[in-house]
Design a protein around this motif. Sequence first.
Motif, PDB file in Angstrom:
ATOM      1  N   GLU A 182      53.854  66.798  35.867  1.00  0.00           N
ATOM      2  CA  GLU A 182      55.010  67.628  36.191  1.00  0.00           C
ATOM      3  C   GLU A 182      54.598  68.982  36.749  1.00  0.00           C
ATOM      4  O   GLU A 182      55.072  69.407  37.767  1.00  0.00           O
ATOM      5  CB  GLU A 182      55.890  67.804  34.953  1.00  0.00           C
ATOM      6  CG  GLU A 182      56.687  66.569  34.611  1.00  0.00           C
ATOM      7  CD  GLU A 182      57.637  66.165  35.723  1.00  0.00           C
ATOM      8  OE1 GLU A 182      58.395  67.010  36.211  1.00  0.00           O
ATOM      9  OE2 GLU A 182      57.606  64.989  36.105  1.00  0.00           O
ATOM     10  N   SER A 183      53.734  69.681  36.017  1.00  0.00           N
ATOM     11  CA  SER A 183      53.348  71.021  36.440  1.00  0.00           C
ATOM     12  C   SER A 183      51.837  71.169  36.339  1.00  0.00           C
ATOM     13  O   SER A 183      51.234  70.725  35.371  1.00  0.00           O
ATOM     14  CB  SER A 183      54.042  72.054  35.556  1.00  0.00           C
ATOM     15  OG  SER A 183      53.714  73.348  35.997  1.00  0.00           O
ATOM     16  N   LEU A 184      51.271  71.779  37.343  1.00  0.00           N
ATOM     17  CA  LEU A 184      49.828  71.987  37.379  1.00  0.00           C
ATOM     18  C   LEU A 184      49.584  73.349  38.013  1.00  0.00           C
ATOM     19  O   LEU A 184      50.124  73.646  39.078  1.00  0.00           O
ATOM     20  CB  LEU A 184      49.171  70.883  38.215  1.00  0.00           C
ATOM     21  CG  LEU A 184      47.659  70.830  38.298  1.00  0.00           C
ATOM     22  CD1 LEU A 184      47.039  70.617  36.920  1.00  0.00           C
ATOM     23  CD2 LEU A 184      47.234  69.694  39.217  1.00  0.00           C
ATOM     24  N   ARG A 185      48.805  74.177  37.350  1.00  0.00           N
ATOM     25  CA  ARG A 185      48.492  75.504  37.878  1.00  0.00           C
ATOM     26  C   ARG A 185      46.988  75.581  38.106  1.00  0.00           C
ATOM     27  O   ARG A 185      46.204  75.364  37.187  1.00  0.00           O
ATOM     28  CB  ARG A 185      48.944  76.584  36.903  1.00  0.00           C
ATOM     29  CG  ARG A 185      48.789  77.983  37.477  1.00  0.00           C
ATOM     30  CD  ARG A 185      49.401  79.012  36.594  1.00  0.00           C
ATOM     31  NE  ARG A 185      50.859  78.976  36.740  1.00  0.00           N
ATOM     32  CZ  ARG A 185      51.658  79.911  36.270  1.00  0.00           C
ATOM     33  NH1 ARG A 185      51.167  80.948  35.620  1.00  0.00           N
ATOM     34  NH2 ARG A 185      52.946  79.823  36.439  1.00  0.00           N
ATOM     35  N   ILE A 186      46.603  75.917  39.318  1.00  0.00           N
ATOM     36  CA  ILE A 186      45.206  75.890  39.748  1.00  0.00           C
ATOM     37  C   ILE A 186      44.687  77.284  40.062  1.00  0.00           C
ATOM     38  O   ILE A 186      45.336  78.040  40.784  1.00  0.00           O
ATOM     39  CB  ILE A 186      45.059  75.053  41.045  1.00  0.00           C
ATOM     40  CG1 ILE A 186      45.586  73.647  40.856  1.00  0.00           C
ATOM     41  CG2 ILE A 186      43.619  75.018  41.543  1.00  0.00           C
ATOM     42  CD1 ILE A 186      44.912  72.875  39.781  1.00  0.00           C
ATOM     43  N   THR A 229      56.661  70.233  44.722  1.00  0.00           N
ATOM     44  CA  THR A 229      56.707  71.573  45.306  1.00  0.00           C
ATOM     45  C   THR A 229      55.447  72.352  44.946  1.00  0.00           C
ATOM     46  O   THR A 229      55.098  72.474  43.773  1.00  0.00           O
ATOM     47  CB  THR A 229      57.940  72.345  44.796  1.00  0.00           C
ATOM     48  OG1 THR A 229      59.102  71.584  45.112  1.00  0.00           O
ATOM     49  CG2 THR A 229      58.030  73.712  45.434  1.00  0.00           C
ATOM     50  N   ILE A 230      54.768  72.876  45.967  1.00  0.00           N
ATOM     51  CA  ILE A 230      53.566  73.689  45.770  1.00  0.00           C
ATOM     52  C   ILE A 230      53.901  75.126  46.166  1.00  0.00           C
ATOM     53  O   ILE A 230      54.428  75.364  47.258  1.00  0.00           O
ATOM     54  CB  ILE A 230      52.391  73.180  46.615  1.00  0.00           C
ATOM     55  CG1 ILE A 230      52.001  71.765  46.192  1.00  0.00           C
ATOM     56  CG2 ILE A 230      51.192  74.122  46.496  1.00  0.00           C
ATOM     57  CD1 ILE A 230      50.977  71.106  47.086  1.00  0.00           C
ATOM     58  N   THR A 231      53.603  76.057  45.266  1.00  0.00           N
ATOM     59  CA  THR A 231      53.835  77.463  45.564  1.00  0.00           C
ATOM     60  C   THR A 231      52.578  78.275  45.279  1.00  0.00           C
ATOM     61  O   THR A 231      51.775  77.924  44.412  1.00  0.00           O
ATOM     62  CB  THR A 231      55.001  78.043  44.721  1.00  0.00           C
ATOM     63  OG1 THR A 231      54.741  77.789  43.344  1.00  0.00           O
ATOM     64  CG2 THR A 231      56.320  77.438  45.106  1.00  0.00           C
ATOM     65  N   SER A 232      52.449  79.352  46.028  1.00  0.00           N
ATOM     66  CA  SER A 232      51.367  80.305  45.812  1.00  0.00           C
ATOM     67  C   SER A 232      51.870  81.353  44.830  1.00  0.00           C
ATOM     68  O   SER A 232      52.898  81.990  45.069  1.00  0.00           O
ATOM     69  CB  SER A 232      50.979  80.957  47.141  1.00  0.00           C
ATOM     70  OG  SER A 232      50.135  82.052  46.904  1.00  0.00           O
ATOM     71  N   ILE A 233      51.137  81.530  43.744  1.00  0.00           N
ATOM     72  CA  ILE A 233      51.487  82.547  42.754  1.00  0.00           C
ATOM     73  C   ILE A 233      50.897  83.885  43.176  1.00  0.00           C
ATOM     74  O   ILE A 233      51.569  84.903  43.184  1.00  0.00           O
ATOM     75  CB  ILE A 233      50.980  82.145  41.357  1.00  0.00           C
ATOM     76  CG1 ILE A 233      51.630  80.831  40.935  1.00  0.00           C
ATOM     77  CG2 ILE A 233      51.238  83.246  40.343  1.00  0.00           C
ATOM     78  CD1 ILE A 233      50.983  80.190  39.734  1.00  0.00           C
ATOM     79  N   THR A 234      49.631  83.885  43.510  1.00  0.00           N
ATOM     80  CA  THR A 234      48.945  85.080  44.003  1.00  0.00           C
ATOM     81  C   THR A 234      47.667  84.642  44.709  1.00  0.00           C
ATOM     82  O   THR A 234      47.175  83.524  44.509  1.00  0.00           O
ATOM     83  CB  THR A 234      48.630  86.081  42.863  1.00  0.00           C
ATOM     84  OG1 THR A 234      48.185  87.314  43.431  1.00  0.00           O
ATOM     85  CG2 THR A 234      47.572  85.554  41.909  1.00  0.00           C
TER      86      THR A 234
END
Length: 177
Positions: A9-13, A34-39
Motif C-alpha cells: 500500500e505505502s512505501l517510502r524510499i 501514486t508516486i510523490t516526491s516528499i523532498t
Amino acid sequence: MSEPKPERESLRILAVDPALRNTGYALLQRDGKTITSITYGVIQNPAKLLPSGCLVAIREKLNELIVEFRPTECAIESTIFVQSYRTAITLGAVRGAVLIAAAEHGLPIYDYAPREVKQAAVGKGAADKTQVAFMMRSILRLRETPPPDAADALAVGLAHLQASSAGLATNRDRQRA
C-alpha cells in the motif's frame, strides 16, 4: 501460473546518488499507484573540507533525513565504472557512509546500476543528466527542475519503486548492498 505479488500500500524510499562533494538525495513515497516526491536536495561539501569531514557530513545529513521522514527502505546508485582507483576508493567510502546511515536505522538497502536508473527515468540507459532532470520534473510533477545530483537521486528512487512494484527488488543481487 503464479499470481503477481500485490503492491504494498505505502512505501517510502530514501534514494541516494553518492558523491564526495555533491551527494544527491530524495525521499519518494508510493501510495497505491501514486508516486510523490516528499523532498530532495544535494549535500554539498566545500572543496576545503577533508574527505573524512565530507563522509561525516553525508552520514549526519542522511541520519537527519531518516529521523525526520522515516523512510521504510533505502535505494542507492551503485558504482560500475570509474576512471581511476582513487575515484573508486573515494566513491566506495561515500557509499560506506550512506550504507552506515541507512543500516543504523535498520533500513533494507537496495543497489541500482546507473544504466538501470537512467532506463527507469528516461527509457534509455545512456541518458544525460539534463534529460534525467527534465524527466523527473515531468514524471513527478515537480514545480521546478531539480539540480542534476538531486534528479539522479529521484531517478534512483523511481527505479526502486518500479522494481519493487514488479517484484524485482527482492532478487538476491538487489538486497542489502
